[in-house]
Design a protein around this motif. Structure first.
Motif, mmCIF file in Angstrom:
data_model
loop_
_atom_site.group_PDB
_atom_site.id
_atom_site.type_symbol
_atom_site.label_atom_id
_atom_site.label_comp_id
_atom_site.label_asym_id
_atom_site.label_seq_id
_atom_site.Cartn_x
_atom_site.Cartn_y
_atom_site.Cartn_z
ATOM 1 N N ALA A 315 0.798 -1.233 0.035
ATOM 2 C CA ALA A 315 -0.068 -0.059 -0.040
ATOM 3 C C ALA A 315 0.835 1.223 -0.090
ATOM 4 C CB ALA A 315 -0.963 -0.004 1.114
ATOM 5 N N ALA A 316 2.220 1.205 0.564
ATOM 6 C CA ALA A 316 2.881 2.487 0.430
ATOM 7 C C ALA A 316 3.758 2.360 -0.359
ATOM 8 C CB ALA A 316 3.606 2.447 1.782
ATOM 9 N N THR A 317 3.969 1.522 -1.521
ATOM 10 C CA THR A 317 4.927 1.395 -2.592
ATOM 11 C C THR A 317 4.396 2.672 -3.769
ATOM 12 O OG1 THR A 317 5.472 -1.035 -2.399
ATOM 13 C CG2 THR A 317 5.692 -0.037 -4.425
ATOM 14 N N VAL A 318 5.316 3.269 -4.021
ATOM 15 C CA VAL A 318 5.100 4.280 -5.138
ATOM 16 C C VAL A 318 5.351 3.750 -6.227
ATOM 17 C CG1 VAL A 318 5.674 6.468 -6.154
ATOM 18 C CG2 VAL A 318 5.555 6.254 -3.436
ATOM 19 N N SER A 487 -9.999 -1.606 6.414
ATOM 20 C CA SER A 487 -8.899 -1.013 7.026
ATOM 21 C C SER A 487 -8.681 0.346 6.299
ATOM 22 C CB SER A 487 -7.655 -1.977 6.910
ATOM 23 O OG SER A 487 -7.320 -1.964 5.393
ATOM 24 N N ARG A 488 -9.231 0.508 5.236
ATOM 25 C CA ARG A 488 -8.903 1.805 4.395
ATOM 26 C C ARG A 488 -7.593 2.024 4.153
ATOM 27 N NH1 ARG A 488 -13.649 4.655 3.920
ATOM 28 N NH2 ARG A 488 -15.319 3.918 5.387
ATOM 29 N N ILE A 489 -6.646 1.069 4.302
ATOM 30 C CA ILE A 489 -5.049 1.321 3.869
ATOM 31 C C ILE A 489 -4.844 1.542 2.519
ATOM 32 C CG2 ILE A 489 -4.653 0.223 6.083
ATOM 33 C CD1 ILE A 489 -3.093 -1.760 4.117
ATOM 34 N N CYS A 490 -5.817 1.045 1.626
ATOM 35 C CA CYS A 490 -5.317 1.046 0.065
ATOM 36 C C CYS A 490 -6.693 1.278 -0.583
ATOM 37 C CB CYS A 490 -4.866 -0.483 -0.284
ATOM 38 S SG CYS A 490 -6.306 -1.651 -0.342
#
Length: 744
Positions: A315-318, A487-490
Motif C-alpha cells: 500500500a505504501a509503494t510508489v 482497514s482503508r489502507i489502500c
C-alpha cells in the motif's frame, strides 16, 4: 455412504500365503490366507502394514460380500503373532522382513532347534553357532534382524492395545520409527500435532489407557490447542481468550484457573500467542472493565502478521511505471480493445491499477469486474511488464483464462507448491517474476494463502485483488478481503452499477436484490433464467428437485443432469441435505456402476474433500470416476486431467450430485438448483443465498418455502470472524519481526 467395518465383529488367526495386491505406501493389501492348521483358506483385504508372506497374524474385522470378488474378510486390525510349530516358524524366518536369513537358512535353523528356534535367537543368540556354517558375524546379522522385527512388532502391539487401527499405527511408526513406544508413552497428545489423521479425541483415549490424569498439563494444553483449531475451522484466527476457554472447558471439564495455567505454558513454549488490542475492553466477572485478550495458534498468528506487513508495504509503494500524464492515453488503449467507452468507477479503477501497487476491486455480478481486468491488460499495452493471472481454485482460474484469453493458474501452481516440504517455492527469497499479479475470486483467500501470495510479490511489484466481498468468506480461517477493505489502507473500487448487458439476466438482478435485503422474485415466463418454485413440505421439495434435475432442465435446455446441473444445499444433514440428495440423485443417474471402494462407483460425480498436494487435487475440485481399479488405483477425471487415485485416498472423495454452497465457492455452473427449507434454519443467511444464486451461469432455480427464503434474506448477521488483521493493517498492534514463512 462409505462402508465401515465394526471393530471386533470377528477375529481370525491365520498365515499369509501370498499377496494378490499390496501398496507399501498406504499399507493397504489383499492377501490369500490360510488357517494355522492349513484346513481353511480365505481372502483378506484392508490395512496389512508390516505383514509379509509367511507370517502369522491375528485379524479383527468382518466378512463381506464384494460384488466383483466374492466373499472377503475386511480387516480392521492385523496383529503379528509369533508362530507356533516348526512349519510356521520356518515360514516366518523366511519372510522378507527377516533380512539375511532366506528359506535355506530358515530350514537349517528349524531343523536344528525345532519349536525353540525363536527363543534361541532372542534369548540365547550365542547358540546359533551350533548350526554348521553360522559364525559370529552371521549370528550378529540374525540377531539384529530379529531385533529390528521385534521392535516393530512390539510397537504395533503397543499401539493396538491403545485402540489404534492398523493404518494409523503405520502412520505413527513412519513418523517416530523405533522411538514410537517411548514417545507415545511419554506424551500421546503429541500425536495430534505430528501425525495426520490423529485428533485430540483419539489422543485423549490413548492417554486414558496410559493412565494420564484428567488434569495432566499435557491434556489441558492439548485441549486448548484443539479448541483453537476448532475455532480456526470456524474462520477465527484470533478468538478471545474467553471464547477459547469456553470451548476448552466443555471439552476438558475443568476450571478457568487450570486453563489459564495451561495457556501460559503454551505461550511460554511458543505454541500459541496472547495479544491485547490497546483500548479494547471487556467486562470481567466482578463487573470491572478488563482488557480483551485474544489467543491464536502460532502458525496462524505468524501468517497474519506477515500478511499485514506485506499489505502495508504494498500500500505504501510508489509506482512510476506509468506517469500520471500517460494514464489518459492508456485508457484510450483499453477502450479501443474493449470496444466501448469506460466511465465512472470502472474508468478510475483501471487508472488506479496502472498507478498503485495495491488495488482492490469488489462488486456483484454484472458490475464489470471482468471488464476492469480486461481493460487493465489492454491499457498496459504491448510493451507491458509481465502479468500473472491467478485464482484460488482451478475452476475460477479456468474462467479467468477464458475471459482474458491468457493463461491463468491456481495460486498453488503460481506459487509453486512443493508437497515434499508442504511449502511454496515462491516467496520473499524467491519472488514471482511478474510485475503485476491479478487474483480473481479473492473473497476465497484465507489468511495463510494470502500471506504466501503477498510474500511472493517482488519488490516494486503490484497486486490487483478482484472479488465479491458480499459472498461467503473463505473456507480457511480469516476474513482477508473484508478486513482489507475495512482497514482503508489502500485504494478500493466498489462497483455497484449493473451494466446494460447484465440487466437482461434475472439472475444478476435478483442476486443484487438479495444483497440489498429484498426477497428475490422468480420469472413468470418460461423464457426467464431465475425461478422460484414454492414447495412447503420437504418431501414435495425433494420430489421437485429431482424432477427439475432429471427431466425438466435436460428436456428444455439440453443440459446433462450430472455434468451441467449442480444442486447446492445449505447443509449436509436432513432430508434436503447433501447426503439425502446425493443418494436420491445417484439412484437415477448412476444406479449400476461397479463399486470401487469407500462406497463409490464407476461413473460417480465426486468432489475432493481436502487438499491433496501429491495428486494436485484441492478441496472443492469436482470430477468423475471414469474407470475400474487398476494396480491399486482408480482413474478420476478432473476437467482435462485424469488423476490416478490410490485406493487409500478414496476416502477424500464424496459424491457430488449435490454439494454445499460453501463447497461451490469460486465455481460456476450452467444451471444451479437450490433447495431452501425451514430444516436449514441454522444456515439460512443472506450471503449464503447470494453466493448460491451467483454460482449459476444460465439457469438458477430455488425450490422451497417462501418463509425460508425470506429468513435467509433478512439474516444479514452471519458469524463474525475474530481476526486481528484489521488492527494490524491500521498499525494498532505492535508487531515483532516477521520470521521465516510458515509452510502452507
Amino acid at each position: 455412504m462409505h462402508e465401515r467395518v465394526r471393530r471386533g465383529d470377528e477375529t481370525r488367526t491365520g498365515v499369509v500365503d501370498s499377496f494378490i495386491f499390496r501398496n507399501d505406501e498406504s499399507g493397504f493389501a489383499i492377501a490369500r490366507m490360510s488357517s494355522v492348521d492349513g484346513l481353511q483358506q480365505w481372502v483378506a483385504k484392508g490395512p496389512l502394514w508390516g505383514i509379509e508372506a509367511g507370517e502369522t497374524v491375528a485379524l479383527s474385522g468382518a466378512e463381506q460380500d464384494d460384488a466383483r470378488w466374492g466373499r472377503q474378510f475386511v480387516v480392521q486390525t492385523a496383529r503379528p503373532v509369533l508362530p507356533v510349530g516348526p512349519a510356521a516358524i520356518r515360514r516366518y524366518l523366511a519372510s522378507a522382513k527377516m533380512t539375511g536369513i532366506g528359506p535355506r537358512m530358515a530350514e537349517r535353523l528349524v531343523d536344528h532347534f525345532g519349536a525353540e528356534t525363536l527363543d534361541v535367537i532372542r534369548q540365547s543368540p550365542e547358540r546359533l553357532r551350533e548350526v554348521p556354517g553360522i559364525g559370529r558375524r552371521k549370528q550378529e546379522e540374525l540377531t539384529a534382524a530379529m531385533g529390528r522385527r521385534q521392535v516393530q512388532e512390539e510397537a504395533q502391539l503397543f499401539l493396538y492395545d491403545l485402540g489404534v487401527g492398523t493404518a494409523m499405527a503405520r502412520r505413527i511408526w513412519q513418523r517416530y520409527g523405533d522411538d514410537s513406544v517411548r514417545k507415545v508413552r511419554a506424551d500421546p497428545y503429541r500425536l495430534a500435532r505430528d501425525v495426520d489423521g490423529v485428533g485430540f479425541r483419539t489422543a485423549d483415549q490413548m492417554a486414558a489407557h496410559l493412565g494420564f490424569a484428567p488434569t495432566a498439563p499435557e491434556r489441558l494444553q492439548a485441549g486448548i490447542v484443539f479448541a483453537l483449531d476448532q475455532l480456526a475451522r470456524q474462520g477465527h484466527t484470533a478468538p478471545t481468550e474467553d471464547e477459547v476457554h469456553d470451548v476448552a472447558s466443555r471439552l476438558l471439564d475443568c476450571g478457568q484457573a487450570l486453563l489459564r495455567a495451561a495457556a501460559n505454558g503454551l505461550i511460554d513454549a511458543g505454541r500459541i500467542v496472547r495479544e491485547v488490542v490497546p483500548g479494547s475492553h471487556d467486562v470481567s466477572g466482578d463487573g470491572e472493565p478488563a482488557q480483551l485478550a485474544h489467543l491464536g495458534l502460532i502458525g496462524l498468528v505468524t501468517a497474519e502478521r506477515r500478511l499485514a506487513a506485506d499489505l502495508r508495504r504494498l500500500a505504501a509503494t510508489v509506482v512510476d511505471d506509468v506517469p500520471a500524464e500517460a494514464v489518459a492515453g492508456r485508457l484510450e488503449l483499453a477502450e479501443a480493445a474493449l470496444g466501448f467507452a469506460v466511465e465512472g468507477t470502472q474508468r478510475s479503477a483501471i487508472g488506479a491499477a496502472l498507478r498503485r501497487a495495491l488495488l482492490v476491486v469488489t462488486g456483484g455480478p454484472g458490475t464489470g469486474k471482468t471488464t476492469i481486468v480486461q481493460g487493465v491488460l489492454a491499457a498496459l499495452g504491448s510493451d507491458a511488464p509481465e502479468v500473472a493471472l491467478a485464482a484460488p481454485t482451478g475452476r475460477a482460474a479456468h474462467r479467468l483464462a477464458e475471459a482474458t484469453g491468457r493463461e491463468a493458474k491456481t495460486l498453488h501452481r503460481l506459487l509453486e507448491f512443493d508437497p515434499r516440504t508442504m511449502g511454496f517455492s515462491r516467496g520473499a527469497d524467491n519472488p514471482l517474476d511478474a510485475a503485476l499479479v491479478i487474483v480473481d475470486e479473492c473473497s476465497m483467500l484465507d489468511t495463510r494463502l494470502a500471506a504466501a501470495l503477498c510474500a511472493a510479490i517482488r519488490p516494486g511489484g503490484r497486486l490487483l485483488l478482484v472479488g465479491d466481498v458480499d459472498q461467503l468468506p473463505s473456507v480457511g480461517p480469516g476474513a482477508v478481503l473484508d478486513d482489507l477493505i475495512r482497514s482503508r489502507i489502500c485504494a478500493v473500487a466498489r462497483l455497484d452499477r449493473i451494466y446494460r448487458q447484465a440487466e437482461a439476466s434475472s439472475i444478476v438482478v435478483q442476486a443484487h436484490a438479495v444483497r440489498n435485503g429484498q426477497v428475490p422474485e422468480g420469472s413468470t415466463t418460461e423464457t426467464g433464467d431465475f425461478f422460484v418454485i414454492v414447495r412447503h413440505s420437504p418431501e414435495e421439495a425433494l420430489a421437485t428437485v429431482l424432477e427439475i434435475v432429471l427431466r425438466r432442465l435436460p428436456r428444455r435446455y439440453g443440459l446433462d443432469p450430472a455434468h451441467d446441473i449442480q444442486v447446492l444445499a445449505p447443509m449436509h444433514r436432513g432430508s434436503l441435505g447433501t447426503e439425502a440428495l446425493n443418494e436420491a440423485l445417484r439412484a437415477t443417474l448412476n444406479p449400476d456402476g461397479d463399486q470401487v471402494g469407500s462406497g463409490l462407483r464407476i461413473g460417480d460425480k465426486v468432489i475432493q474433500g481436502r487438499n491433496n498436494y501429491d495428486l494436485e487435487v484441492f478441496n472443492g475440485d469436482i470430477g468423475r470416476i471414469v474407470g475400474k481399479v487398476v494396480e491399486g488405483a482408480v482413474p478420476v477425471r478432473f476437467g482435462e486431467r485424469t488423476v490416478s487415485y490410490p485406493i487409500s485416498s478414496l476416502d477424500d472423495l464424496q459424491t457430488a450430485y449435490a454439494i454445499t454452497v460453501h463447497k461451490a465457492q469460486g465455481s460456476e455452473y450452467p444451471a444451479v438448483v437450490v433447495p431452501l427449507h425451514d430444516q436449514h434454519y441454522a444456515m439460512l443467511q443472506r450471503n449464503l443465498l447470494y453466493t448460491a444464486m451467483t454460482r449459476g451461469r444460465r439457469i438458477v432455480v430455488i425450490v422451497g418455502e417462501p418463509r425460508a427464503i425470506a429468513r435467509a434474506v433478512r439474516n444479514d448477521a452471519p458469524l463474525v470472524r475474530r481476526t486481528l488483521l484489521g488492527h494490524r493493517l491500521r498499525g494498532e498492534l505492535p508487531e515483532p519481526p516477521t520470521s521465516t514463512p510458515e509452510p502452507a
